[in-house]
Design an enzyme around this catalytic site. Structure first.
Site, PDB file in Angstrom:
ATOM      1  N   ASN A  78      48.940  27.234  14.910  1.00 37.37           N
ATOM      2  CA  ASN A  78      49.952  28.297  15.106  1.00 37.37           C
ATOM      3  C   ASN A  78      49.264  29.736  14.820  1.00 37.37           C
ATOM      4  OD1 ASN A  78      49.103  28.062  12.488  1.00 37.37           O
ATOM      5  ND2 ASN A  78      51.216  28.052  11.731  1.00 37.37           N
ATOM      6  N   CYS A  79      47.965  29.576  15.091  1.00 39.50           N
ATOM      7  CA  CYS A  79      47.136  30.979  14.911  1.00 39.50           C
ATOM      8  C   CYS A  79      47.174  31.760  16.343  1.00 39.50           C
ATOM      9  CB  CYS A  79      45.846  30.903  14.463  1.00 39.50           C
ATOM     10  SG  CYS A  79      44.760  32.018  14.496  1.00 39.50           S
ATOM     11  N   ASN A  80      47.647  32.894  16.227  1.00 36.15           N
ATOM     12  CA  ASN A  80      47.494  33.570  17.445  1.00 36.15           C
ATOM     13  C   ASN A  80      46.078  33.814  18.169  1.00 36.15           C
ATOM     14  OD1 ASN A  80      50.274  34.155  17.237  1.00 36.15           O
ATOM     15  ND2 ASN A  80      50.151  36.257  16.485  1.00 36.15           N
ATOM     16  N   SER A 134      45.422  30.567  19.780  1.00 31.71           N
ATOM     17  CA  SER A 134      46.363  30.288  20.983  1.00 31.71           C
ATOM     18  C   SER A 134      45.767  31.043  22.296  1.00 31.71           C
ATOM     19  CB  SER A 134      47.696  30.801  20.798  1.00 31.71           C
ATOM     20  OG  SER A 134      48.476  29.940  19.780  1.00 31.71           O
TER      21      SER A 134
END
Length: 115
Positions: free
Chosen positions: A8-10, A13
Protein backbone atom coordinates in the site's frame (compact mmCIF):
# COMPACT_ATOMS: atom_id res chain seq x y z
CA UNK A 1 15.05 -9.31 -9.68
CA UNK A 2 13.28 -8.98 -6.38
CA UNK A 3 11.36 -5.93 -5.17
CA UNK A 4 10.97 -5.42 -1.42
CA UNK A 5 8.36 -3.09 -0.01
CA UNK A 6 4.83 -2.69 1.27
CA UNK A 7 1.91 -3.11 -1.13
CA UNK A 8 0.00 0.00 0.00
CA UNK A 9 3.01 2.35 -0.29
CA UNK A 10 2.63 4.92 -3.09
CA UNK A 11 6.32 4.76 -4.01
CA UNK A 12 6.20 0.96 -4.22
CA UNK A 13 3.08 1.23 -6.41
CA UNK A 14 4.89 3.65 -8.74
CA UNK A 15 7.82 1.25 -8.93
CA UNK A 16 5.64 -1.76 -9.73
CA UNK A 17 3.77 0.21 -12.39
CA UNK A 18 7.04 1.38 -13.95
CA UNK A 19 8.52 -2.13 -13.97
CA UNK A 20 5.37 -3.56 -15.55
CA UNK A 21 5.22 -0.79 -18.18
CA UNK A 22 8.84 -1.55 -19.08
CA UNK A 23 8.27 -5.33 -19.19
CA UNK A 24 10.75 -6.02 -16.41
CA UNK A 25 10.05 -9.23 -14.55
CA UNK A 26 10.31 -9.22 -10.78
CA UNK A 27 9.25 -11.04 -7.65
CA UNK A 28 7.61 -8.98 -4.90
CA UNK A 29 8.36 -9.42 -1.19
CA UNK A 30 5.98 -7.59 1.14
CA UNK A 31 7.98 -7.21 4.32
CA UNK A 32 4.92 -5.99 6.18
CA UNK A 33 3.37 -9.44 5.69
CA UNK A 34 6.45 -11.65 5.35
CA UNK A 35 8.91 -9.80 7.59
CA UNK A 36 12.60 -9.31 6.95
CA UNK A 37 15.62 -11.03 8.47
CA UNK A 38 18.59 -9.38 10.11
CA UNK A 39 20.82 -11.26 7.68
CA UNK A 40 19.00 -9.64 4.72
CA UNK A 41 19.33 -6.21 6.36
CA UNK A 42 23.06 -6.84 6.87
CA UNK A 43 23.43 -7.89 3.23
CA UNK A 44 21.84 -4.62 2.11
CA UNK A 45 23.78 -2.54 4.64
CA UNK A 46 27.03 -4.00 3.33
CA UNK A 47 26.15 -2.43 -0.03
CA UNK A 48 24.66 0.94 0.94
CA UNK A 49 25.29 1.43 4.68
CA UNK A 50 22.75 0.77 7.42
CA UNK A 51 21.72 4.43 7.72
CA UNK A 52 20.49 4.49 4.11
CA UNK A 53 18.00 1.71 4.90
CA UNK A 54 16.06 3.79 7.42
CA UNK A 55 13.25 6.04 6.21
CA UNK A 56 13.51 8.94 8.66
CA UNK A 57 10.90 10.98 6.76
CA UNK A 58 8.11 8.45 7.26
CA UNK A 59 5.46 8.33 9.94
CA UNK A 60 6.86 5.15 11.51
CA UNK A 61 10.13 6.95 12.34
CA UNK A 62 8.29 10.03 13.57
CA UNK A 63 6.11 7.90 15.85
CA UNK A 64 9.13 6.29 17.53
CA UNK A 65 9.82 7.74 20.94
CA UNK A 66 12.91 9.94 21.19
CA UNK A 67 14.73 7.37 23.33
CA UNK A 68 14.38 4.71 20.63
CA UNK A 69 15.44 7.12 17.88
CA UNK A 70 18.53 8.14 19.85
CA UNK A 71 19.41 4.50 20.58
CA UNK A 72 19.78 3.68 16.87
CA UNK A 73 23.51 4.22 16.49
CA UNK A 74 24.80 1.05 14.81
CA UNK A 75 23.69 -1.71 12.48
CA UNK A 76 22.85 -3.93 15.46
CA UNK A 77 20.65 -1.37 17.20
CA UNK A 78 19.01 -0.36 13.91
CA UNK A 79 18.27 -3.92 12.80
CA UNK A 80 16.74 -4.83 16.17
CA UNK A 81 14.17 -2.04 15.71
CA UNK A 82 13.68 -2.55 11.96
CA UNK A 83 12.88 -6.26 12.30
CA UNK A 84 10.04 -5.29 14.67
CA UNK A 85 8.91 -2.24 12.66
CA UNK A 86 9.51 -3.10 9.02
CA UNK A 87 7.81 0.12 7.89
CA UNK A 88 11.06 1.87 8.89
CA UNK A 89 12.78 0.44 5.83
CA UNK A 90 13.17 2.83 2.92
CA UNK A 91 10.96 1.68 0.07
CA UNK A 92 11.22 0.08 -2.29
CA UNK A 93 14.44 -1.87 -2.33
CA UNK A 94 15.24 -3.58 -5.60
CA UNK A 95 17.73 -6.43 -5.62
CA UNK A 96 19.26 -6.56 -9.08
CA UNK A 97 22.14 -8.49 -10.59
CA UNK A 98 24.26 -5.34 -10.14
CA UNK A 99 23.32 -4.68 -6.49
CA UNK A 100 20.46 -2.93 -4.76
CA UNK A 101 18.55 0.21 -5.65
CA UNK A 102 16.81 2.27 -2.95
CA UNK A 103 13.65 4.24 -3.56
CA UNK A 104 12.11 5.16 -6.90
CA UNK A 105 14.09 7.28 -9.34
CA UNK A 106 13.05 6.74 -12.92
CA UNK A 107 16.34 8.00 -14.36
CA UNK A 108 18.31 5.56 -12.18
CA UNK A 109 15.95 2.72 -13.09
CA UNK A 110 16.33 3.49 -16.80
CA UNK A 111 20.12 3.48 -16.53
CA UNK A 112 20.46 0.45 -14.26
CA UNK A 113 17.59 -1.76 -15.45
CA UNK A 114 17.21 -0.92 -19.14
CA UNK A 115 20.69 0.26 -20.03
Amino acid sequence: MKVYGIKNCNTVSKTITWLNENNIEFEFHDYKKSGISESKLKEWADQVGWEALINKRGTTWKKLDAETQISIVSPETAFAVIVQKTSLIKRPILETSKGILLGFEESVYRKELIG
